[in-house]
Design a protein around this motif. Sequence first.
Motif: not given
Length: 641
Positions: A406-414, A433-436, A583-585
């Motif tokens: 995932t490109t995401n910063a820590y914490g994006h766990h829903g 679920q949009m990948p980058f 995974m991005h968005i």
Amino acid sequence: MNQAPISRRAFVRTATIAGITVAAFGIAGCAPKAEGAEGAYRAGTYSASGQGKFGPVEVEVAFSDKAIEKVDVVKLEETKYICDRAVADVPARIVEHQSLGVDTVTGATLTSTAILAAVEDCVKQAGGNAGKLKGNYTPTPRSTETRELEADLVVVGAGAAGMVAAVGAAQRGANVVVLEKSCNIGGNGLVCGGYLEYAGSPADLRPDMTDMQIQELEEKLAAGDGSAVDPSYLAALKQEWADWQASGTKKVFDSKYLQPLEYTLPSGEGYEGSLRVCQREVDFGDWLIAEGFSFKEVVGIVGFPWPRWAVPAEGVCGQSYFELYNDMIDRNGYPVEVLLNTPATELIVEDGRVTGVVAQAEDGTVYRVRGTQGVALATGGFSGNPDMLRAYNKIWSWPENSAIPTTNAYGHHGDGITMGLAVGAAVGNMHLQMPFPFADCKNATDETTVGDDIDCVIVNKEGKRFMNEVLDRYTMTENIMAQTDQMMFMISDQDTSRVNGDVNRYGHNLQSLIDQGQLYRADTIEELGEQIGCGGAALKETVERYNEIARAGEDPDFGRTNFSELSPIENPPFYASPRTWAMHITSGGLVNDPADNYAVLREDGTPIEGLYAIGETAKGPAGVAVMSQGLALAQGLFPEA
């Protein structure tokens, strides 16, 4: 030592958003420094480095004959603001406890472990017993305290949408408490490109319009005539286009009526909803400019080539947005309190209404925070939660029992979605679920990219072009997944690399990227082809064919129509940036009602009183543009007197 939650003001004093690339922190802590026996070390100063997320984290450690006296972080390339607390706290903990077993900082684990690895190396150089220092740490006993807090609004999540909601509400006189799971504010806003979709951008921010863009616009207008779009909207769009042409300007045309047309063709269904989103984003962009924020020239980005994406003029990624919010709070004395490393765990429901949140700080303290106007969930999506991605997936062949990058910063766990479900909320579009498609092959980030998102040629490991480079992200990802090792290379030249001196557009050192295998550079295409392993002849053939297509503006091979005068790859040095998908968005989330301040809805469509969801926590739009939702929520809940 476990650390109690840090208020926003305390955090700003110790770790500013701007940060510094060279920082030094000496002895600090809550208790006198422990010491060992004389002769435990060879006194002196030693240096070493540990591998962080983006490169070596270099430290210098001063020893007496019986203690670690000082740990200085002297050089690093980590993401500013995310790494700040690790750079401040980990060296201080090592010195205070004379231990290599101290806690890392949640949200900055890679930086923390890099510092610890470097200090361990220095301990060995000084003749110390590193193994002993790893096992001698005794954590501070966890707190059993419960604290009650009250505010007008409780915001869960200090990312893009959440921070704007907090600032916007405080701007209208509200007291706000923000709970943040990580060690910093900003969330994905700190690691994304910072691009704000802004159809109303001032003309001086727009590039000149090309003949191809004029043709593309005319085709969209024609397609709109045969769609379900209300003719009055199309008439307004056509009139704006006619007025734009009559004005004699050469700047690219855009309109709040054009953006939703692009997103809803070919059918045109959903146009009015997209128009409301676009108007909200225009209002937000205007609000930023009124607050003194500045942008660079608008550009196209991966999967969205029309040049309407405004880029912050200062800083890297989206950091300067949060600098502005901090400045607004400080300058105006807004009553906003942010508790970091204090994740929310459940909603408080009283008489059928959500009245607050329960959260627990990393030191164990439990917070029960009530909001008179309710709770706004802004915890982001679930791109960082592989189990949740798999549970709702209907599109992708996610690898079983392995991590999903995932490109995401820590914490994006829903987390916000999970809390909403627990009180009866409905969810929708969870499968979207949009990948980058341009993520780093080693650490999944976008920040190591070299090359223009639009003006580049993409090749696979065989050196062959395999897709239209300006497709939507879903289709691009499908194409990448079909390639050898699911990877590709962005090929760019001096004109399209978007490098600035010896750093890329995000400030990362080019030579460091080359040394770590995250970038290749050569003076000829043939040499570049040899470096990436496809062979010079293969890459030369592909680039020469692509250049012919780019100059002609017609692509019989893959149907690309978007080219500029910079598109041909011909001026050295040449670069190859290895990329893959991550995974991005997540576009799914809690169902809300934008017309009712983003109130969260149950399955039967009724609102859950006192609960709101914005940003990627909710079903719908994502990206930094969700900051506009935060502003709209604040203005809806707290009308001006």
